[in-house]
Motif scaffolding. Sequence first.
Motif, PDB file in Angstrom:
ATOM      1  N   ASN A 121       0.876  -1.165  -0.039  1.00 30.60           N
ATOM      2  CA  ASN A 121       0.103  -0.068  -0.012  1.00 30.60           C
ATOM      3  C   ASN A 121       0.756   1.225   0.160  1.00 30.60           C
ATOM      4  O   ASN A 121       1.235   1.750   1.215  1.00 30.60           O
ATOM      5  CB  ASN A 121      -0.943  -0.040   1.325  1.00 30.60           C
ATOM      6  CG  ASN A 121      -1.834   1.462   1.427  1.00 30.60           C
ATOM      7  OD1 ASN A 121      -1.976   1.992   0.431  1.00 30.60           O
ATOM      8  ND2 ASN A 121      -2.329   1.545   2.405  1.00 30.60           N
ATOM      9  N   SER A 123      -0.101   4.182  -1.080  1.00 29.68           N
ATOM     10  CA  SER A 123      -0.968   5.231  -0.773  1.00 29.68           C
ATOM     11  C   SER A 123      -0.838   5.597   0.433  1.00 29.68           C
ATOM     12  O   SER A 123      -1.394   6.635   1.239  1.00 29.68           O
ATOM     13  CB  SER A 123      -2.500   4.850  -1.196  1.00 29.68           C
ATOM     14  OG  SER A 123      -2.413   4.913  -2.772  1.00 29.68           O
ATOM     15  N   PHE A 126      -3.953   7.370   2.755  1.00 29.28           N
ATOM     16  CA  PHE A 126      -4.986   7.769   1.589  1.00 29.28           C
ATOM     17  C   PHE A 126      -5.815   6.582   1.106  1.00 29.28           C
ATOM     18  O   PHE A 126      -6.646   7.004   0.175  1.00 29.28           O
ATOM     19  CB  PHE A 126      -4.446   8.606   0.710  1.00 29.28           C
ATOM     20  CG  PHE A 126      -3.746   9.982   1.055  1.00 29.28           C
ATOM     21  CD1 PHE A 126      -4.343  10.624   2.057  1.00 29.28           C
ATOM     22  CD2 PHE A 126      -2.527  10.228   0.507  1.00 29.28           C
ATOM     23  CE1 PHE A 126      -3.607  11.747   2.560  1.00 29.28           C
ATOM     24  CE2 PHE A 126      -1.793  11.354   1.174  1.00 29.28           C
ATOM     25  CZ  PHE A 126      -2.340  12.152   2.253  1.00 29.28           C
ATOM     26  N   ASP A 127      -5.378   5.330   1.441  1.00 26.63           N
ATOM     27  CA  ASP A 127      -6.179   4.177   0.942  1.00 26.63           C
ATOM     28  C   ASP A 127      -5.666   3.101   2.059  1.00 26.63           C
ATOM     29  O   ASP A 127      -4.665   3.256   2.690  1.00 26.63           O
ATOM     30  CB  ASP A 127      -5.980   3.998  -0.438  1.00 26.63           C
ATOM     31  CG  ASP A 127      -6.952   3.178  -1.301  1.00 26.63           C
ATOM     32  OD1 ASP A 127      -8.119   2.603  -0.359  1.00 26.63           O
ATOM     33  OD2 ASP A 127      -7.181   2.971  -2.294  1.00 26.63           O
ATOM     34  N   LYS A 163     -10.968   0.587   5.014  1.00 27.11           N
ATOM     35  CA  LYS A 163     -11.729   0.962   4.192  1.00 27.11           C
ATOM     36  C   LYS A 163     -13.107   0.401   4.243  1.00 27.11           C
ATOM     37  O   LYS A 163     -13.305  -0.982   4.078  1.00 27.11           O
ATOM     38  CB  LYS A 163     -11.109   0.604   2.655  1.00 27.11           C
ATOM     39  CG  LYS A 163     -11.875   1.672   1.635  1.00 27.11           C
ATOM     40  CD  LYS A 163     -11.116   1.824   0.388  1.00 27.11           C
ATOM     41  CE  LYS A 163     -10.845   0.805  -0.396  1.00 27.11           C
ATOM     42  NZ  LYS A 163     -10.182   0.887  -1.438  1.00 27.11           N
ATOM     43  N   SER A 171     -17.945   4.923  -3.187  1.00 24.51           N
ATOM     44  CA  SER A 171     -16.533   5.362  -3.494  1.00 24.51           C
ATOM     45  C   SER A 171     -15.716   5.020  -2.442  1.00 24.51           C
ATOM     46  O   SER A 171     -14.365   5.241  -2.505  1.00 24.51           O
ATOM     47  CB  SER A 171     -16.594   6.947  -3.475  1.00 24.51           C
ATOM     48  OG  SER A 171     -17.205   7.540  -2.160  1.00 24.51           O
ATOM     49  N   VAL A 223     -11.466   8.491   0.457  1.00 24.19           N
ATOM     50  CA  VAL A 223     -10.520   7.896   0.009  1.00 24.19           C
ATOM     51  C   VAL A 223      -9.614   8.764  -0.804  1.00 24.19           C
ATOM     52  O   VAL A 223     -10.330   9.556  -1.551  1.00 24.19           O
ATOM     53  CB  VAL A 223     -10.851   6.429  -0.819  1.00 24.19           C
ATOM     54  CG1 VAL A 223      -9.546   6.228  -1.632  1.00 24.19           C
ATOM     55  CG2 VAL A 223     -11.441   5.616  -0.107  1.00 24.19           C
ATOM     56  N   GLY A 224      -8.123   9.021  -0.545  1.00 26.67           N
ATOM     57  CA  GLY A 224      -7.527   9.880  -1.473  1.00 26.67           C
ATOM     58  C   GLY A 224      -6.752  10.970  -0.695  1.00 26.67           C
ATOM     59  O   GLY A 224      -7.562  11.164   0.605  1.00 26.67           O
ATOM     60  N   PRO A 225      -6.132  11.645  -1.115  1.00 29.28           N
ATOM     61  CA  PRO A 225      -5.417  13.057  -0.461  1.00 29.28           C
ATOM     62  C   PRO A 225      -6.532  13.779  -0.036  1.00 29.28           C
ATOM     63  O   PRO A 225      -7.754  14.350  -0.463  1.00 29.28           O
ATOM     64  CB  PRO A 225      -4.670  13.500  -1.379  1.00 29.28           C
ATOM     65  CG  PRO A 225      -4.373  12.394  -2.499  1.00 29.28           C
ATOM     66  CD  PRO A 225      -5.334  11.593  -2.380  1.00 29.28           C
ATOM     67  N   ASN A 226      -6.410  14.422   1.156  1.00 30.13           N
ATOM     68  CA  ASN A 226      -7.351  15.377   1.636  1.00 30.13           C
ATOM     69  C   ASN A 226      -6.577  16.103   2.859  1.00 30.13           C
ATOM     70  O   ASN A 226      -5.504  15.771   3.376  1.00 30.13           O
ATOM     71  CB  ASN A 226      -8.330  14.675   2.276  1.00 30.13           C
ATOM     72  CG  ASN A 226      -8.185  13.939   3.500  1.00 30.13           C
ATOM     73  OD1 ASN A 226      -7.896  14.503   4.625  1.00 30.13           O
ATOM     74  ND2 ASN A 226      -8.149  12.532   3.272  1.00 30.13           N
ATOM     75  N   SER A 371       8.394   9.301  -3.054  1.00 25.57           N
ATOM     76  CA  SER A 371       7.195  10.106  -2.741  1.00 25.57           C
ATOM     77  C   SER A 371       7.566  11.679  -2.172  1.00 25.57           C
ATOM     78  O   SER A 371       6.745  12.352  -2.416  1.00 25.57           O
ATOM     79  CB  SER A 371       6.483   9.438  -1.697  1.00 25.57           C
ATOM     80  OG  SER A 371       7.053   9.314  -0.622  1.00 25.57           O
TER      81      SER A 371
END
Length: 386
Positions: A121, A123, A126-127, A163, A171, A223-226, A371
Amino acid sequence: MIPGEILPDELLDRIRGRAAGYDQNNSFFHEDLEELAAAGYLKIFVPGSDGGLGLGLEAAAALQRRLATAAPATALAVNMHLVWTGVAHVLAARGDDSLDFVLKESGQGEVFAFGISEPGNDSMLFDSGTTAEPQRDGGYSFTGRKIFTSLSPAWTRLGIFGKDSGARDGSGELVFGFLQRDAPGHETLNDWDTLGMRGSQSNTTLLHGAMVPPERIFRKLPVGPNQDPLIFAIFACFETLLAAVYTGIGERAFTLAVEAAKRRTSAKYGGRSLSQDPDIRWKIADAAMAMDSIQPQLASVARDVDALVDHGAQWFPKFVGLKVRATENARTMVDVAIRVSGGSSYFRGSELERLYRDVLAGIFHPSNDESAHTTVANAWLGPLES
Protein backbone atom coordinates in the motif's frame (compact mmCIF):
# COMPACT_ATOMS: atom_id res chain seq x y z
CA MET A 1 13.08 22.01 29.29
CA ILE A 2 16.50 20.36 29.42
CA PRO A 3 16.54 16.83 27.90
CA GLY A 4 19.01 15.71 30.56
CA GLU A 5 16.46 16.39 33.29
CA ILE A 6 14.01 13.85 31.85
CA LEU A 7 16.66 11.52 30.43
CA PRO A 8 19.51 11.87 32.94
CA ASP A 9 22.93 10.48 32.09
CA GLU A 10 22.51 7.58 34.51
CA LEU A 11 19.31 6.39 32.83
CA LEU A 12 20.79 6.91 29.38
CA ASP A 13 23.87 4.88 30.32
CA ARG A 14 21.72 1.97 31.50
CA ILE A 15 19.72 2.08 28.27
CA ARG A 16 22.90 2.20 26.18
CA GLY A 17 24.28 -0.73 28.13
CA ARG A 18 21.33 -2.94 27.18
CA ALA A 19 21.08 -2.02 23.50
CA ALA A 20 23.64 -4.52 22.22
CA GLY A 21 21.95 -7.37 24.09
CA TYR A 22 18.53 -6.61 22.67
CA ASP A 23 20.07 -6.53 19.20
CA GLN A 24 22.04 -9.75 19.61
CA ASN A 25 19.12 -11.66 21.12
CA ASN A 26 16.51 -10.10 18.83
CA SER A 27 14.48 -9.33 21.95
CA PHE A 28 12.14 -6.55 23.00
CA PHE A 29 13.38 -3.72 25.23
CA HIS A 30 11.18 -4.53 28.24
CA GLU A 31 13.61 -3.05 30.78
CA ASP A 32 14.07 0.16 28.79
CA LEU A 33 10.32 0.62 28.44
CA GLU A 34 9.75 0.03 32.13
CA GLU A 35 12.35 2.62 33.12
CA LEU A 36 11.16 5.16 30.57
CA ALA A 37 7.58 4.77 31.73
CA ALA A 38 8.64 5.23 35.35
CA ALA A 39 10.47 8.42 34.35
CA GLY A 40 7.29 9.80 32.75
CA TYR A 41 8.81 9.64 29.27
CA LEU A 42 5.69 8.15 27.68
CA LYS A 43 3.72 11.15 28.98
CA ILE A 44 5.74 13.85 27.21
CA PHE A 45 2.69 15.22 25.38
CA VAL A 46 0.17 14.54 28.16
CA PRO A 47 -0.95 17.77 29.86
CA GLY A 48 -0.11 18.27 33.51
CA SER A 49 -3.78 18.02 34.42
CA ASP A 50 -3.70 14.38 33.24
CA GLY A 51 -0.43 13.55 34.96
CA GLY A 52 1.96 14.29 32.12
CA LEU A 53 4.81 16.65 31.29
CA GLY A 54 2.80 18.95 29.03
CA LEU A 55 5.59 19.39 26.46
CA GLY A 56 5.38 20.12 22.75
CA LEU A 57 6.86 18.66 19.59
CA GLU A 58 10.13 20.60 19.75
CA ALA A 59 10.87 19.25 23.23
CA ALA A 60 9.82 15.73 22.26
CA ALA A 61 12.12 15.81 19.23
CA ALA A 62 15.06 16.92 21.39
CA LEU A 63 14.38 14.06 23.80
CA GLN A 64 14.12 11.50 21.01
CA ARG A 65 17.43 12.70 19.58
CA ARG A 66 19.01 12.09 22.97
CA LEU A 67 17.42 8.67 23.45
CA ALA A 68 18.48 7.54 19.97
CA THR A 69 22.13 8.24 20.77
CA ALA A 70 21.88 5.42 23.32
CA ALA A 71 19.47 2.92 21.76
CA PRO A 72 18.11 3.56 18.26
CA ALA A 73 15.69 0.61 18.29
CA THR A 74 14.22 1.69 21.63
CA ALA A 75 13.81 5.26 20.38
CA LEU A 76 12.23 4.15 17.11
CA ALA A 77 9.65 1.97 18.82
CA VAL A 78 8.82 4.56 21.49
CA ASN A 79 8.29 6.97 18.58
CA MET A 80 5.09 5.12 17.67
CA HIS A 81 3.54 5.78 21.07
CA LEU A 82 4.70 9.38 20.90
CA VAL A 83 3.24 9.78 17.41
CA TRP A 84 -0.29 9.05 18.64
CA THR A 85 0.01 11.13 21.79
CA GLY A 86 1.65 13.84 19.71
CA VAL A 87 -1.21 13.74 17.19
CA ALA A 88 -3.68 14.15 20.04
CA HIS A 89 -1.64 17.08 21.36
CA VAL A 90 -1.37 18.78 17.95
CA LEU A 91 -5.10 18.40 17.33
CA ALA A 92 -6.01 19.69 20.77
CA ALA A 93 -3.84 22.77 20.25
CA ARG A 94 -5.92 23.48 17.14
CA GLY A 95 -9.28 23.08 18.88
CA ASP A 96 -9.93 19.44 17.96
CA ASP A 97 -10.64 17.30 21.05
CA SER A 98 -11.39 14.05 19.18
CA LEU A 99 -8.28 12.35 20.57
CA ASP A 100 -8.24 13.83 24.06
CA PHE A 101 -8.95 10.34 25.37
CA VAL A 102 -5.56 9.25 24.01
CA LEU A 103 -3.82 11.80 26.22
CA LYS A 104 -5.92 10.90 29.23
CA GLU A 105 -5.34 7.16 28.83
CA SER A 106 -1.64 7.66 28.19
CA GLY A 107 -1.55 9.52 31.48
CA GLN A 108 -3.05 6.41 33.05
CA GLY A 109 -0.28 4.20 31.66
CA GLU A 110 -1.72 2.89 28.40
CA VAL A 111 0.77 2.27 25.59
CA PHE A 112 -0.24 3.22 22.05
CA ALA A 113 1.14 1.74 18.84
CA PHE A 114 0.86 2.53 15.15
CA GLY A 115 -0.93 -0.06 13.00
CA ILE A 116 -1.13 1.78 9.69
CA SER A 117 1.44 0.31 7.28
CA GLU A 118 0.26 -2.44 4.93
CA PRO A 119 2.18 -4.56 2.40
CA GLY A 120 1.96 -3.08 -1.08
CA ASN A 121 0.00 0.00 0.00
CA ASP A 122 2.06 2.92 -1.26
CA SER A 123 -0.94 5.24 -0.81
CA MET A 124 -0.33 5.02 2.93
CA LEU A 125 -2.92 7.20 4.74
CA PHE A 126 -4.98 7.82 1.61
CA ASP A 127 -6.17 4.27 0.93
CA SER A 128 -6.22 0.92 2.69
CA GLY A 129 -6.22 -2.75 1.83
CA THR A 130 -7.78 -3.53 5.20
CA THR A 131 -11.54 -4.04 5.23
CA ALA A 132 -13.59 -2.01 7.71
CA GLU A 133 -17.04 -3.53 8.03
CA PRO A 134 -19.70 -1.41 9.77
CA GLN A 135 -21.61 -2.95 12.67
CA ARG A 136 -25.14 -2.22 13.85
CA ASP A 137 -23.93 -0.48 17.00
CA GLY A 138 -21.77 1.97 15.03
CA GLY A 139 -18.53 0.09 15.57
CA TYR A 140 -16.45 -1.64 12.89
CA SER A 141 -14.72 -4.96 12.39
CA PHE A 142 -11.32 -4.82 10.69
CA THR A 143 -9.77 -7.53 8.57
CA GLY A 144 -6.32 -7.15 7.04
CA ARG A 145 -2.57 -7.28 7.52
CA LYS A 146 -0.53 -4.54 9.21
CA ILE A 147 3.25 -4.58 8.97
CA PHE A 148 6.02 -2.88 10.98
CA THR A 149 3.89 -2.77 14.12
CA SER A 150 6.49 -1.46 16.55
CA LEU A 151 5.89 -2.10 20.26
CA SER A 152 4.17 -5.37 19.34
CA PRO A 153 4.84 -7.06 22.69
CA ALA A 154 3.76 -4.08 24.78
CA TRP A 155 0.98 -2.02 23.22
CA THR A 156 -2.39 -1.82 24.91
CA ARG A 157 -4.00 0.40 22.25
CA LEU A 158 -3.34 -0.05 18.52
CA GLY A 159 -4.30 2.76 16.13
CA ILE A 160 -5.57 1.20 12.89
CA PHE A 161 -7.53 2.11 9.80
CA GLY A 162 -9.36 0.32 7.00
CA LYS A 163 -11.72 0.96 4.11
CA ASP A 164 -15.50 0.70 4.14
CA SER A 165 -15.94 0.17 0.40
CA GLY A 166 -19.72 0.62 0.48
CA ALA A 167 -19.72 4.05 2.10
CA ARG A 168 -20.08 7.39 0.33
CA ASP A 169 -22.21 5.95 -2.47
CA GLY A 170 -19.66 3.25 -3.22
CA SER A 171 -16.62 5.51 -3.46
CA GLY A 172 -15.37 4.19 -0.15
CA GLU A 173 -14.48 5.67 3.21
CA LEU A 174 -11.40 5.33 5.39
CA VAL A 175 -12.25 4.51 9.00
CA PHE A 176 -9.80 5.17 11.84
CA GLY A 177 -10.07 3.63 15.28
CA PHE A 178 -8.20 2.22 18.27
CA LEU A 179 -8.13 -1.50 18.95
CA GLN A 180 -7.72 -2.61 22.54
CA ARG A 181 -5.29 -5.41 23.38
CA ASP A 182 -7.96 -7.53 25.07
CA ALA A 183 -10.33 -7.34 22.07
CA PRO A 184 -10.72 -10.53 20.03
CA GLY A 185 -9.78 -10.90 16.39
CA HIS A 186 -6.10 -9.90 16.21
CA GLU A 187 -2.87 -11.86 16.08
CA THR A 188 0.78 -10.83 16.38
CA LEU A 189 3.20 -12.86 14.29
CA ASN A 190 6.70 -13.61 15.55
CA ASP A 191 8.32 -12.54 12.28
CA TRP A 192 10.68 -9.71 13.23
CA ASP A 193 14.11 -11.10 12.33
CA THR A 194 15.72 -8.20 10.55
CA LEU A 195 19.07 -6.66 9.72
CA GLY A 196 18.67 -3.78 12.16
CA MET A 197 16.35 -2.06 14.64
CA ARG A 198 15.87 -5.54 16.09
CA GLY A 199 14.86 -4.46 19.58
CA SER A 200 11.82 -2.60 18.23
CA GLN A 201 10.11 -5.95 17.57
CA SER A 202 7.95 -4.42 14.84
CA ASN A 203 6.06 -7.61 14.11
CA THR A 204 3.23 -8.14 11.64
CA THR A 205 -0.30 -7.82 13.03
CA LEU A 206 -3.13 -9.82 11.50
CA LEU A 207 -6.67 -8.53 11.92
CA HIS A 208 -9.34 -11.23 11.73
CA GLY A 209 -12.54 -9.26 12.15
CA ALA A 210 -11.04 -7.28 15.03
CA MET A 211 -13.79 -5.29 16.73
CA VAL A 212 -13.49 -1.59 17.47
CA PRO A 213 -16.49 -0.16 19.37
CA PRO A 214 -18.16 3.07 18.22
CA GLU A 215 -16.59 5.21 20.94
CA ARG A 216 -13.13 4.23 19.61
CA ILE A 217 -13.85 5.20 16.01
CA PHE A 218 -12.42 8.70 15.78
CA ARG A 219 -12.28 9.60 12.07
CA LYS A 220 -13.95 8.78 8.75
CA LEU A 221 -12.32 10.28 5.67
CA PRO A 222 -12.81 9.99 1.93
CA VAL A 223 -10.38 7.83 -0.01
CA GLY A 224 -7.54 9.85 -1.51
CA PRO A 225 -5.50 12.89 -0.43
CA ASN A 226 -7.29 15.39 1.77
CA GLN A 227 -6.57 18.28 4.09
CA ASP A 228 -8.15 16.90 7.25
CA PRO A 229 -6.36 18.06 10.43
CA LEU A 230 -5.75 14.42 11.37
CA ILE A 231 -3.60 13.91 8.27
CA PHE A 232 -1.63 17.06 9.05
CA ALA A 233 -1.10 15.97 12.66
CA ILE A 234 0.07 12.47 11.71
CA PHE A 235 2.53 13.81 9.13
CA ALA A 236 3.77 16.46 11.56
CA CYS A 237 4.48 14.02 14.39
CA PHE A 238 5.53 10.96 12.40
CA GLU A 239 8.01 12.70 10.11
CA THR A 240 9.42 15.07 12.73
CA LEU A 241 9.95 12.44 15.43
CA LEU A 242 11.37 10.03 12.88
CA ALA A 243 13.83 12.71 11.79
CA ALA A 244 14.75 13.20 15.44
CA VAL A 245 15.61 9.53 15.94
CA TYR A 246 17.87 9.39 12.90
CA THR A 247 19.48 12.69 13.79
CA GLY A 248 20.35 11.15 17.15
CA ILE A 249 21.91 8.15 15.40
CA GLY A 250 24.01 10.52 13.30
CA GLU A 251 25.09 12.45 16.39
CA ARG A 252 26.21 9.28 18.15
CA ALA A 253 28.14 8.15 15.08
CA PHE A 254 29.86 11.54 14.95
CA THR A 255 30.85 11.25 18.61
CA LEU A 256 32.35 7.82 17.97
CA ALA A 257 34.19 9.15 14.91
CA VAL A 258 35.80 11.97 16.90
CA GLU A 259 36.79 9.56 19.68
CA ALA A 260 38.33 7.18 17.14
CA ALA A 261 40.26 9.94 15.41
CA LYS A 262 41.79 11.01 18.72
CA ARG A 263 42.45 7.44 19.89
CA ARG A 264 43.95 5.86 16.78
CA THR A 265 47.51 6.52 15.72
CA SER A 266 49.23 6.53 12.35
CA ALA A 267 52.61 5.03 11.51
CA LYS A 268 52.72 7.32 8.48
CA TYR A 269 52.68 10.31 10.81
CA GLY A 270 55.24 8.91 13.23
CA GLY A 271 52.76 7.46 15.69
CA ARG A 272 50.82 10.68 16.01
CA SER A 273 47.08 10.70 16.49
CA LEU A 274 44.89 10.32 13.41
CA SER A 275 43.34 13.62 14.44
CA GLN A 276 46.45 15.15 12.84
CA ASP A 277 45.83 13.42 9.49
CA PRO A 278 44.54 16.04 6.99
CA ASP A 279 42.27 13.52 5.26
CA ILE A 280 40.70 12.43 8.56
CA ARG A 281 40.30 16.05 9.63
CA TRP A 282 38.50 16.80 6.36
CA LYS A 283 36.09 13.89 6.92
CA ILE A 284 35.34 15.00 10.49
CA ALA A 285 34.82 18.60 9.40
CA ASP A 286 32.51 17.55 6.57
CA ALA A 287 30.44 15.42 8.96
CA ALA A 288 30.28 18.26 11.49
CA MET A 289 28.90 20.63 8.85
CA ALA A 290 26.27 18.08 7.84
CA MET A 291 25.20 17.67 11.47
CA ASP A 292 25.06 21.43 11.98
CA SER A 293 22.62 21.77 9.07
CA ILE A 294 20.06 19.19 10.18
CA GLN A 295 19.79 20.17 13.84
CA PRO A 296 18.34 23.67 13.26
CA GLN A 297 16.01 22.38 10.53
CA LEU A 298 14.58 19.78 12.90
CA ALA A 299 14.13 22.30 15.70
CA SER A 300 12.58 24.89 13.38
CA VAL A 301 9.95 22.57 11.89
CA ALA A 302 8.95 21.24 15.32
CA ARG A 303 8.85 24.76 16.79
CA ASP A 304 6.58 26.00 14.01
CA VAL A 305 4.13 23.14 14.66
CA ASP A 306 4.04 24.10 18.34
CA ALA A 307 3.56 27.77 17.51
CA LEU A 308 0.64 27.08 15.11
CA VAL A 309 2.54 28.70 12.23
CA ASP A 310 0.60 28.47 8.98
CA HIS A 311 2.87 27.32 6.15
CA GLY A 312 -0.13 26.38 4.02
CA ALA A 313 0.71 24.11 1.11
CA GLN A 314 4.39 24.13 2.09
CA TRP A 315 3.81 22.18 5.30
CA PHE A 316 3.97 18.73 3.72
CA PRO A 317 7.14 19.50 1.71
CA LYS A 318 8.72 20.66 4.95
CA PHE A 319 7.81 17.42 6.74
CA VAL A 320 8.93 15.01 4.03
CA GLY A 321 12.02 17.07 3.21
CA LEU A 322 13.06 16.97 6.87
CA LYS A 323 12.59 13.21 7.05
CA VAL A 324 14.59 12.49 3.90
CA ARG A 325 17.40 14.85 4.81
CA ALA A 326 17.65 13.51 8.38
CA THR A 327 17.73 9.84 7.38
CA GLU A 328 20.16 10.36 4.51
CA ASN A 329 22.32 12.60 6.66
CA ALA A 330 22.44 9.93 9.38
CA ARG A 331 23.57 7.31 6.88
CA THR A 332 26.36 9.63 5.78
CA MET A 333 27.44 10.24 9.37
CA VAL A 334 27.60 6.52 10.16
CA ASP A 335 29.56 5.88 6.97
CA VAL A 336 32.08 8.58 7.86
CA ALA A 337 32.42 7.20 11.38
CA ILE A 338 33.18 3.73 10.05
CA ARG A 339 35.77 5.07 7.61
CA VAL A 340 37.46 7.01 10.40
CA SER A 341 37.28 4.15 12.92
CA GLY A 342 38.83 1.54 10.65
CA GLY A 343 38.43 -2.21 10.41
CA SER A 344 37.43 -2.74 14.06
CA SER A 345 33.99 -1.34 13.26
CA TYR A 346 33.44 -4.16 10.77
CA PHE A 347 33.44 -6.77 13.52
CA ARG A 348 30.14 -8.10 14.81
CA GLY A 349 29.22 -6.55 18.15
CA SER A 350 30.85 -3.14 17.74
CA GLU A 351 28.55 -0.19 18.30
CA LEU A 352 29.25 1.22 14.85
CA GLU A 353 28.46 -2.13 13.25
CA ARG A 354 25.05 -2.01 14.95
CA LEU A 355 24.48 1.64 14.01
CA TYR A 356 25.34 0.80 10.40
CA ARG A 357 22.55 -1.80 10.37
CA ASP A 358 20.09 0.33 12.34
CA VAL A 359 20.46 3.43 10.19
CA LEU A 360 19.49 1.53 7.02
CA ALA A 361 15.91 1.28 8.30
CA GLY A 362 15.51 4.97 7.50
CA ILE A 363 15.20 4.05 3.83
CA PHE A 364 11.96 2.19 4.40
CA HIS A 365 9.99 4.62 6.55
CA PRO A 366 7.46 6.83 4.78
CA SER A 367 7.84 9.14 3.11
CA ASN A 368 10.39 7.41 0.92
CA ASP A 369 12.75 9.29 -1.36
CA GLU A 370 10.52 9.02 -4.42
CA SER A 371 7.26 10.14 -2.81
CA ALA A 372 9.01 12.95 -0.93
CA HIS A 373 10.43 14.39 -4.14
CA THR A 374 7.01 14.15 -5.77
CA THR A 375 5.45 16.03 -2.85
CA VAL A 376 8.03 18.81 -3.01
CA ALA A 377 7.89 19.09 -6.81
CA ASN A 378 4.09 19.31 -6.76
CA ALA A 379 4.23 22.08 -4.16
CA TRP A 380 6.55 24.22 -6.27
CA LEU A 381 5.64 23.23 -9.84
CA GLY A 382 2.09 21.97 -9.55
CA PRO A 383 0.98 18.41 -10.33
CA LEU A 384 1.96 16.62 -13.51
CA GLU A 385 -0.30 17.35 -16.43
CA SER A 386 -2.52 14.42 -17.46
